[in-house]
Design a protein around this motif. Sequence first.
Motif, PDB file in Angstrom:
ATOM      1  N   ILE A   7      23.377 -25.995 -48.877  1.00  0.00           N
ATOM      2  CA  ILE A   7      24.050 -25.343 -48.032  1.00  0.00           C
ATOM      3  C   ILE A   7      23.312 -23.622 -47.134  1.00  0.00           C
ATOM      4  N   ALA A   8      22.420 -23.227 -48.238  1.00  0.00           N
ATOM      5  CA  ALA A   8      21.871 -22.484 -47.370  1.00  0.00           C
ATOM      6  C   ALA A   8      21.370 -22.908 -45.324  1.00  0.00           C
ATOM      7  N   ARG A   9      20.116 -23.803 -46.359  1.00  0.00           N
ATOM      8  CA  ARG A   9      19.169 -24.398 -45.304  1.00  0.00           C
ATOM      9  C   ARG A   9      20.305 -25.162 -43.793  1.00  0.00           C
ATOM     10  N   ASN A  10      21.402 -25.069 -44.761  1.00  0.00           N
ATOM     11  CA  ASN A  10      22.729 -26.026 -43.226  1.00  0.00           C
ATOM     12  C   ASN A  10      22.726 -25.075 -42.484  1.00  0.00           C
ATOM     13  N   GLY A  11      23.788 -23.908 -42.980  1.00  0.00           N
ATOM     14  CA  GLY A  11      23.771 -22.859 -42.571  1.00  0.00           C
ATOM     15  C   GLY A  11      22.712 -22.532 -41.699  1.00  0.00           C
ATOM     16  N   LEU A  12      22.036 -22.432 -42.135  1.00  0.00           N
ATOM     17  CA  LEU A  12      21.010 -21.147 -41.032  1.00  0.00           C
ATOM     18  C   LEU A  12      19.804 -22.135 -40.413  1.00  0.00           C
ATOM     19  N   TRP A  13      19.415 -23.092 -40.052  1.00  0.00           N
ATOM     20  CA  TRP A  13      18.794 -23.879 -39.617  1.00  0.00           C
ATOM     21  C   TRP A  13      18.906 -25.607 -39.496  1.00  0.00           C
ATOM     22  N   GLN A  14      19.987 -26.544 -39.961  1.00  0.00           N
ATOM     23  CA  GLN A  14      19.845 -27.851 -39.747  1.00  0.00           C
ATOM     24  C   GLN A  14      21.440 -27.802 -39.076  1.00  0.00           C
ATOM     25  N   GLN A  15      22.079 -27.527 -39.573  1.00  0.00           N
ATOM     26  CA  GLN A  15      23.016 -27.386 -39.148  1.00  0.00           C
ATOM     27  C   GLN A  15      23.427 -25.932 -38.595  1.00  0.00           C
ATOM     28  N   ALA A 120      37.677 -26.230 -47.917  1.00  0.00           N
ATOM     29  CA  ALA A 120      38.769 -26.953 -48.881  1.00  0.00           C
ATOM     30  C   ALA A 120      38.619 -28.450 -49.430  1.00  0.00           C
ATOM     31  N   ARG A 121      37.624 -28.523 -49.802  1.00  0.00           N
ATOM     32  CA  ARG A 121      36.991 -29.470 -50.552  1.00  0.00           C
ATOM     33  C   ARG A 121      35.634 -29.243 -51.098  1.00  0.00           C
ATOM     34  N   ASN A 122      35.340 -27.914 -51.954  1.00  0.00           N
ATOM     35  CA  ASN A 122      34.457 -27.360 -52.189  1.00  0.00           C
ATOM     36  C   ASN A 122      34.820 -26.623 -53.359  1.00  0.00           C
ATOM     37  N   GLY A 123      34.125 -25.569 -54.065  1.00  0.00           N
ATOM     38  CA  GLY A 123      34.279 -24.440 -54.846  1.00  0.00           C
ATOM     39  C   GLY A 123      34.752 -23.289 -54.214  1.00  0.00           C
ATOM     40  N   VAL A 124      34.972 -21.800 -55.248  1.00  0.00           N
ATOM     41  CA  VAL A 124      34.833 -20.976 -54.611  1.00  0.00           C
ATOM     42  C   VAL A 124      33.788 -19.999 -53.918  1.00  0.00           C
ATOM     43  N   ARG A 125      32.993 -20.106 -55.265  1.00  0.00           N
ATOM     44  CA  ARG A 125      31.631 -19.272 -55.026  1.00  0.00           C
ATOM     45  C   ARG A 125      30.751 -21.050 -53.176  1.00  0.00           C
ATOM     46  N   GLU A 126      30.805 -21.968 -53.368  1.00  0.00           N
ATOM     47  CA  GLU A 126      30.235 -23.192 -52.926  1.00  0.00           C
ATOM     48  C   GLU A 126      30.868 -22.347 -51.263  1.00  0.00           C
ATOM     49  N   ALA A 127      32.085 -22.254 -51.328  1.00  0.00           N
ATOM     50  CA  ALA A 127      32.665 -21.830 -49.976  1.00  0.00           C
ATOM     51  C   ALA A 127      32.014 -21.040 -49.428  1.00  0.00           C
ATOM     52  N   LEU A 128      31.956 -19.641 -50.142  1.00  0.00           N
ATOM     53  CA  LEU A 128      31.867 -18.076 -49.922  1.00  0.00           C
ATOM     54  C   LEU A 128      30.639 -18.391 -49.764  1.00  0.00           C
ATOM     55  N   LEU A 129      29.546 -19.309 -49.976  1.00  0.00           N
ATOM     56  CA  LEU A 129      27.969 -19.094 -49.734  1.00  0.00           C
ATOM     57  C   LEU A 129      27.877 -19.760 -48.685  1.00  0.00           C
ATOM     58  N   ASP A 130      28.750 -21.324 -47.891  1.00  0.00           N
ATOM     59  CA  ASP A 130      28.752 -21.397 -46.634  1.00  0.00           C
ATOM     60  C   ASP A 130      29.255 -21.071 -45.855  1.00  0.00           C
ATOM     61  N   GLY A 131      30.164 -20.512 -45.981  1.00  0.00           N
ATOM     62  CA  GLY A 131      30.462 -19.215 -44.853  1.00  0.00           C
ATOM     63  C   GLY A 131      29.737 -18.455 -44.112  1.00  0.00           C
ATOM     64  N   ALA A 132      29.446 -18.110 -45.320  1.00  0.00           N
ATOM     65  CA  ALA A 132      28.162 -16.738 -45.204  1.00  0.00           C
ATOM     66  C   ALA A 132      26.765 -17.222 -44.646  1.00  0.00           C
ATOM     67  N   MET A 133      26.623 -18.511 -44.493  1.00  0.00           N
ATOM     68  CA  MET A 133      25.291 -19.105 -43.898  1.00  0.00           C
ATOM     69  C   MET A 133      25.735 -19.836 -42.713  1.00  0.00           C
ATOM     70  N   MET A 134      26.810 -20.185 -42.228  1.00  0.00           N
ATOM     71  CA  MET A 134      26.552 -20.496 -40.767  1.00  0.00           C
ATOM     72  C   MET A 134      26.966 -18.969 -40.591  1.00  0.00           C
ATOM     73  N   GLY A 135      27.839 -17.989 -40.437  1.00  0.00           N
ATOM     74  CA  GLY A 135      27.732 -16.959 -40.420  1.00  0.00           C
ATOM     75  C   GLY A 135      26.773 -16.108 -39.787  1.00  0.00           C
ATOM     76  N   LEU A 136      25.919 -16.312 -41.155  1.00  0.00           N
ATOM     77  CA  LEU A 136      24.281 -15.439 -40.921  1.00  0.00           C
ATOM     78  C   LEU A 136      23.559 -16.660 -39.395  1.00  0.00           C
TER      79      LEU A 136
END
Length: 228
Positions: A7-15, A120-136
């Motif tokens: 999730i972190a790698r996708n947000g910061l680099w791959q996606q 809308a398809r994952n848990g709260v912690r995963e969604a929080l991390l995904d949003g933070a990484m995409m934003g960062l």
Amino acid sequence: MSNWKDIARNGLWQQNPGLVQLLGLCPVLAISNNVVNALALGLATTLVTALSGAAVASVRHLVPNEIRNPIFIMIIAALVTCVDLAMNAWLHELYLVLGIFIPLITTNCIVMARAEAFAARNGVREALLDGAMMGLGLTVVLVALGALRELAGKGTLLAGADKLFGTAGHALTLQLTPDGYQFLLALLPPGAFLGLALLIAAKNALDARQRRLAAAAANPSVLAATET
């Protein structure tokens, strides 16, 4: 742990939303004329993206599928309103500079896309991390583009840092060229397009190099052939 790293790698680099998905280009191109504006908008977007992802994930089983998008937009709009009011109260000068782009976070494609595609398809912690990484990931692009344009356009870095960091920000401003230097193209919209193109090209070059190294590691004869 592996899933969280992905999730972190996708947000910061791959996606990365700014370099790969090319989402939210309106604020990226409009606000990235200096580092301070870019950093402030990036952090505000990160906060909204992370919190909206967690909020959407927490109610995803309670919201009927037919009305999920209006509900998600209301959640995002409520969070953006909180950020807008907070910046107006505590960072008023910077708030005046960013203007309409703070409320427009509500309609930012990144925020809504992550709410729909991931939260809308994952848990709260995963969604929080995904949003933070995409934003960062977006913040890194904004700051890099802002630094490139500010340095090329005015020969400075962190000009106006006092708007974000208070009086201590005066000491952070760097003047790297003689007074009066200006390269107007870098500060205008065409400079934003050119700067973003350079960042995308640099990322593509790094990815291509990484693929070549991975292919060479998997097949040493390929590396030997390219060296000869």
